[in-house]
Motif scaffolding. Sequence first.
Motif, PDB file in Angstrom:
ATOM      1  N   UNK A   1     -85.333 -70.944  73.554  1.00  0.00           N
ATOM      2  CA  UNK A   1     -86.775 -71.117  73.667  1.00  0.00           C
ATOM      3  C   UNK A   1     -87.246 -72.541  73.397  1.00  0.00           C
ATOM      4  N   UNK A   2     -86.578 -73.221  72.456  1.00  0.00           N
ATOM      5  CA  UNK A   2     -87.128 -74.444  71.889  1.00  0.00           C
ATOM      6  C   UNK A   2     -85.991 -75.394  71.519  1.00  0.00           C
ATOM      7  N   UNK A   3     -86.110 -76.656  71.917  1.00  0.00           N
ATOM      8  CA  UNK A   3     -85.038 -77.629  71.667  1.00  0.00           C
ATOM      9  C   UNK A   3     -85.623 -78.916  71.078  1.00  0.00           C
ATOM     10  N   UNK A   4     -85.009 -79.396  70.001  1.00  0.00           N
ATOM     11  CA  UNK A   4     -85.387 -80.654  69.372  1.00  0.00           C
ATOM     12  C   UNK A   4     -84.332 -81.721  69.686  1.00  0.00           C
ATOM     13  N   UNK A   5     -84.778 -82.901  70.060  1.00  0.00           N
ATOM     14  CA  UNK A   5     -83.870 -84.036  70.181  1.00  0.00           C
ATOM     15  C   UNK A   5     -83.670 -84.635  68.795  1.00  0.00           C
ATOM     16  N   UNK A   6     -82.500 -84.424  68.205  1.00  0.00           N
ATOM     17  CA  UNK A   6     -82.234 -84.849  66.827  1.00  0.00           C
ATOM     18  C   UNK A   6     -81.744 -86.293  66.794  1.00  0.00           C
ATOM     19  N   UNK A   7     -82.442 -87.117  66.017  1.00  0.00           N
ATOM     20  CA  UNK A   7     -82.107 -88.540  65.904  1.00  0.00           C
ATOM     21  C   UNK A   7     -81.029 -88.725  64.835  1.00  0.00           C
TER      22      UNK A   7
ATOM     23  N   UNK B   1     -87.689 -96.097  59.721  1.00  0.00           N
ATOM     24  CA  UNK B   1     -87.917 -96.718  58.422  1.00  0.00           C
ATOM     25  C   UNK B   1     -87.383 -95.810  57.310  1.00  0.00           C
ATOM     26  N   UNK B   2     -87.203 -96.371  56.131  1.00  0.00           N
ATOM     27  CA  UNK B   2     -86.746 -95.569  54.995  1.00  0.00           C
ATOM     28  C   UNK B   2     -87.694 -94.419  54.672  1.00  0.00           C
ATOM     29  N   UNK B   3     -89.039 -94.640  54.696  1.00  0.00           N
ATOM     30  CA  UNK B   3     -89.946 -93.503  54.485  1.00  0.00           C
ATOM     31  C   UNK B   3     -89.779 -92.414  55.540  1.00  0.00           C
ATOM     32  N   UNK B   4     -89.523 -92.803  56.799  1.00  0.00           N
ATOM     33  CA  UNK B   4     -89.291 -91.821  57.860  1.00  0.00           C
ATOM     34  C   UNK B   4     -88.047 -90.991  57.579  1.00  0.00           C
ATOM     35  N   UNK B   5     -86.961 -91.683  57.238  1.00  0.00           N
ATOM     36  CA  UNK B   5     -85.693 -90.991  56.983  1.00  0.00           C
ATOM     37  C   UNK B   5     -85.833 -90.036  55.805  1.00  0.00           C
ATOM     38  N   UNK B   6     -86.470 -90.510  54.738  1.00  0.00           N
ATOM     39  CA  UNK B   6     -86.666 -89.654  53.564  1.00  0.00           C
ATOM     40  C   UNK B   6     -87.589 -88.486  53.898  1.00  0.00           C
ATOM     41  N   UNK B   7     -88.659 -88.763  54.617  1.00  0.00           N
ATOM     42  CA  UNK B   7     -89.607 -87.705  54.976  1.00  0.00           C
ATOM     43  C   UNK B   7     -88.971 -86.622  55.824  1.00  0.00           C
TER      44      UNK B   7
END
Length: 229
Positions: free
Chosen positions: A109-115, A126-132
Amino acid sequence: MPKIKVIIPAYNEADSIGKVIKDIPNIVEEIIVVSNNSTDNTEANAKKAGATVLTENRKGYGYACLKGMNYIAENKKKPDIVVFLDGDYSDYPDELTKIVEPIINNNIDFVIGARVKNLRESGSMTKPQIFGNWLATTLMKLMFGSKFTDLGPFRAIKYEKLLALKMEDKTYGWTVEMQLKALKQKLTYTEVPVNYRNRIGISKVSGTVKGAIFAGIKILGWIFKYSFK
């Protein structure tokens, strides 16, 4: 081949939007760029590249996505799959075929492109992105038994399932809302590793302290809201 439409929210992405549109595979029926109160040549460049261009003057990622969805709902030709993709050229649009493959071939049904880390260009998150991302996906795992590892914006979903989610977030919480509602509604889902590079221009969310803080608050707010439902 199922009918596929792409929604691209874009705020002042004049330098990148043409590249994004150009790299989208021709299996896509329509590319919808939603200019989110842009003040540069985003709209003109998107039209020149062949996209359908809409304008949403209310600032907010979710507002732009909802505008694109409303346009599709009013169109007689409904898609089978909707793909969401950012307009900053950080994702690789040609990988859209990888994103939709589990839907087409495995009825997911649903697919995420995982970074994933080994496919990310240095400095692209960014570090805040990775931590978040780590915090949000860890909380979803603990609270809902989720297997998500990323809140990546490059994603595909069956159109009928997207409608059933009844999306409502207007700003930073759009991606996590979709994932939480997919879990609640027991949609089948998977992740596909994708490449990720440094965006063109400055991020309006992770590139500012204010944006990073508000995004974090919104994401955690959605998670805790659903934990009590």
